[in-house]
Write a protein that holds these residues in place. Structure first.
Motif, PDB file in Angstrom:
ATOM      1  N   GLY A 380      57.241   1.700  42.046  1.00 33.66           N
ATOM      2  CA  GLY A 380      57.459   0.693  41.018  1.00 33.66           C
ATOM      3  C   GLY A 380      58.055   1.220  39.725  1.00 33.66           C
ATOM      4  N   ALA A 381      58.586   2.447  39.737  1.00 35.07           N
ATOM      5  CA  ALA A 381      59.066   3.047  38.489  1.00 35.07           C
ATOM      6  C   ALA A 381      60.146   2.200  37.823  1.00 35.07           C
ATOM      7  CB  ALA A 381      59.604   4.445  38.768  1.00 35.07           C
ATOM      8  N   THR A 382      60.042   2.033  36.519  1.00 31.81           N
ATOM      9  CA  THR A 382      61.042   1.262  35.781  1.00 31.81           C
ATOM     10  C   THR A 382      62.249   2.142  35.479  1.00 31.81           C
ATOM     11  OG1 THR A 382      60.123   1.923  33.665  1.00 31.81           O
ATOM     12  CG2 THR A 382      59.245  -0.092  34.644  1.00 31.81           C
ATOM     13  N   ASP A 383      63.328   1.503  34.976  1.00 36.25           N
ATOM     14  CA  ASP A 383      64.526   2.255  34.610  1.00 36.25           C
ATOM     15  C   ASP A 383      64.204   3.330  33.585  1.00 36.25           C
ATOM     16  OD1 ASP A 383      65.984   0.799  36.307  1.00 36.25           O
ATOM     17  OD2 ASP A 383      67.154  -0.298  34.803  1.00 36.25           O
ATOM     18  N   ALA A 384      63.368   2.966  32.603  1.00 35.85           N
ATOM     19  CA  ALA A 384      63.042   3.927  31.546  1.00 35.85           C
ATOM     20  C   ALA A 384      62.260   5.107  32.115  1.00 35.85           C
ATOM     21  CB  ALA A 384      62.241   3.245  30.438  1.00 35.85           C
TER      22      ALA A 384
END
Lengths: 544, 102
Positions: A380-384
């Protein structure tokens, strides 16, 4: 050996200029934020033809190339050195075949790495993991080699000493600076610095190629001197000649297979793909295939400086008193040019090492983040988060390369880079064939990759014929069934292909499921302006 | 033009550009020549004729730098022509963002 003060001062000034540029690059066409891999890792995918030309040129023709190719020419002649010319010639028709499709599908789906492309096409995490791990392993020694290039410059400048700290301090400073601006500016930093580096290299080489031959009686006598040296008995083995001036019939395949294998391998390397994907439209890569050969001409002329050094009687003696062929070009400049120009030349080579080192560490970090961290550890890692992980991993890769160079023998970096070339070539079927057809089966591709890796590694380890350093010291081995020596990587690729074709036929015949393909045919032709292709992607479509 | 219409209706389906066209086959052959010819070492493994003191082996390969560039430029031009024709036919094509360079 005395320190050349003027040359050293010029090198330092160039280095400071480049450092300032590296930090300023973060503001170049500055986006709202740099906190995504598309921005930090691909420069916002905004580079036009000219920027891409400089970036790819700085990326593919590394400082190490500029040191090693003439060094090989000086030491053993054409087969180990001049093959780089046909290599960088056939490279462009080769990449012309697939670069357009690779760009299109990557931009349509927000892919950043080669393993992303494989994942999208086959929906098989083990296959994309194989591609990602191979890419990371092959890139690490390549980064280390760039440091070896800087070390050669520093050694000829006379920097060194008894203590470990005094000898390695300049290298540590150079690397700390590199790491800092890569961290803050991402791909924009090497793109900007590449312009300075390439212009300097062009000036230096053209001056050298016009000025030096006149000093030694012209090209005719230079080639005669080279021919005489190559025909003379080798110092290590008096029964054999020193090297090869023009390959004989039994060396043709060695020469051609090294060139072809290297050309096929180059755009499987993560750093080449990163630079190619950062261009702003589909045609930029192909247009560059027509103008990048200018660098090949440069490399050819530079290679011949190795022969000039033979005629000039250059003595590349290291600080340890031993002959080190890699010092031959720096020493040639030191002997025959005024100090300030030597400084410019050395500065160009040193800066030339920083550009590819930065791109390689970014590319390896992207592979880790996208295809290991996000695929396995934090789906689930975000772009940031992705950008942050990549930044840290790029630091880790660079520190790893630094330790590699400082703690191990230099020859190891070189040998592992050769082995990395053999390895990366084995990812070609999975990456490239999928751009054209879905006929190949995912498990067949994985099996072919494994066979190629195994054969390549074992052969490179065990059949080291003409070298003194084991393991992995040579890239040539007798090809089974052919009798002549050939490039190990290409032989391994042939085996890889046989396995992939045979198993694909069997698995397709048995109707074994071939993964989920989330791409469509039109994705491979998409261009900027088409539906679904945003000039700058702010959010990639999920591929996992 | 049925296939073009079908593609607009179903963007995920077959694309006519996927199939080999005469232009693509021609470009493929041209590129293959550019890959194979510089690797035929037996065609240039000799010293004579020399040019400016360069043995044939060395200057012939440097000459191929220019030939490779010409091969890629020609291929680029041929494919662009085909693409533009396709875009005219289907009414697709680039937006104004890259219009000046194409």
């Amino acid at each position: 050996m005395n320190v050349d003060g003027v040359a050293l001062a010029v090198v330092i000034v160039l280095f400071v200029v480049v450092t300032v540029m590296g930090f300023m690059a973060a503001r170049w066409r500055r986006p709202a934020n740099l906190e995504s891999l598309h921005e930090w890792g691909l420069g916002g995918k905004s580079f036009g033809t000219i920027t891409t030309w400089f970036l790819l040129g700085g990326d593919l023709y590394t400082a190490y190339t500029f040191i090693a190719v003439p060094a090989a020419m000086w030491a053993t002649g054409a087969v180990s050195g001049f093959f780089a010319i046909p290599y960088t010639i056939v490279l462009y028709p080769v990449i012309f075949f697939f670069l357009g499709r690779m760009w299109s599908v990557s931009h349509r789906h927000g892919y950043i790495t080669t393993a992303d492309i494989v994942q999208g096409r086959y929906g098989t995490r083990s296959l994309s993991l194989a591609v990602a791990v191979t890419g990371i392993l092959a890139t690490m020694p390549y980064i280390a080699l760039q440091l070896v290039g800087i070390q050669a410059i520093l050694e000829v400048l006379g920097l060194g000493g008894e203590s470990l700290l005094a000898r390695d301090l300049p290298l540590l400073i150079a690397f700390a600076v590199l790491a800092a601006y890569t961290y803050s500016s991402g791909l924009r930093a090497p793109a900007m610095i590449a312009v300075v580096k390439d212009l300097l290299i062009y000036i230096v080489i053209f001056v050298a190629i016009i000025h030096l031959p006149g000093l030694f009686g012209g090209w005719g006598s230079i080639f005669d001197a080279a021919e005489a040296k190559m025909a003379a008995p080798s110092a290590a083995n008096p029964a054999a000649p020193t090297g090869v001036f023009i390959p004989g019939p039994n060396q043709h395949w060695a020469y051609a297979s090294l060139a072809l294998g290297s050309a096929l391998a180059l755009f499987m390397y993560p750093h080449s793909v990163t630079a190619a994907l950062s261009s702003k439209d589909r045609n930029t890569g192909r247009r560059n295939a027509a103008i990048l050969p200018a660098y090949s001409l440069l490399l050819g002329l530079l290679a011949l400086l190795g022969y000039v050094a033979i005629k000039a009687g250059t003595q590349p003696i290291g600080l340890d008193g031993k002959v080190n062929p890699q010092l031959v070009i720096p020493q040639l400049f030191e002997d025959y040019f005024p100090s300030w120009f030597t400084g410019v030349a050395f500065g160009a080579i040193a800066v030339g090492a920083l550009v590819p080192a930065a791109i390689m560490s970014i590319a390896a970090a992207n592979l880790f983040t996208r295809n290991i961290y996000k695929a396995y550890l934090r789906p689930g890692a975000t772009d940031a988060t992705e950008a942050k992980v990549s930044k840290i991993v790029s630091l880790v890769t660079k520190v790893g390369a630094l330790l590699f160079v400082l703690l191990l023998d230099k020859q190891n970096a070189l040998n592992f880079q050769l082995l990395g070339g053999v390895w990366i070539l084995q990812t070609l079927p999975a990456i490239v064939f999928g751009l054209f057809t879905r006929w190949f089966h995912r498990w067949a591709l994985l099996a072919g990759w494994a066979v190629g890796m195994l054969y390549g590694t074992i052969t490179a380890y065990g059949f080291c014929t003409a070298c003194t350093t084991r393991p992995f010291g040579n890239s040539l081995a007798v090809v089974p069934g052919l009798g002549d020596a050939g490039y190990i990587g290409l032989t391994a690729l042939a085996l890889n292909l046989v396995v992939a074709v045979v198993l694909s036929a069997l698995l397709n015949g048995a109707r074994v499921p071939n993964g989920t393909d989330i791409t469509s045919q039109s994705d491979y032709f998409a261009d900027v302006g088409d539906p679904g292709v945003r000039p700058v992607l702010t959010e990639g479509e999920p591929i996992h | 033009m049925d296939e073009d219409a079908a593609r607009r209706a179903d963007p995920g389906g077959p694309d006519p550009r996927w199939r080999p066209s005469p232009t693509k086959i021609g470009v493929g052959i041209l590129l293959l020549v550019g890959i194979v010819a510089p690797l035929l070492v037996s065609t240039y493994d000799r010293v004579e004729p020399r040019l400016f003191g360069f043995p044939f082996f060395y200057w012939y390969q440097l000459l191929w730098v220019f030939l490779a560039a010409a091969v890629c430029a020609t291929s680029f031009w041929l494919l662009r022509r085909e693409r533009l024709a396709y875009e005219r036919r289907t009414g697709t094509g680039p937006s104004t963002t890259t219009g000046g360079q194409r």
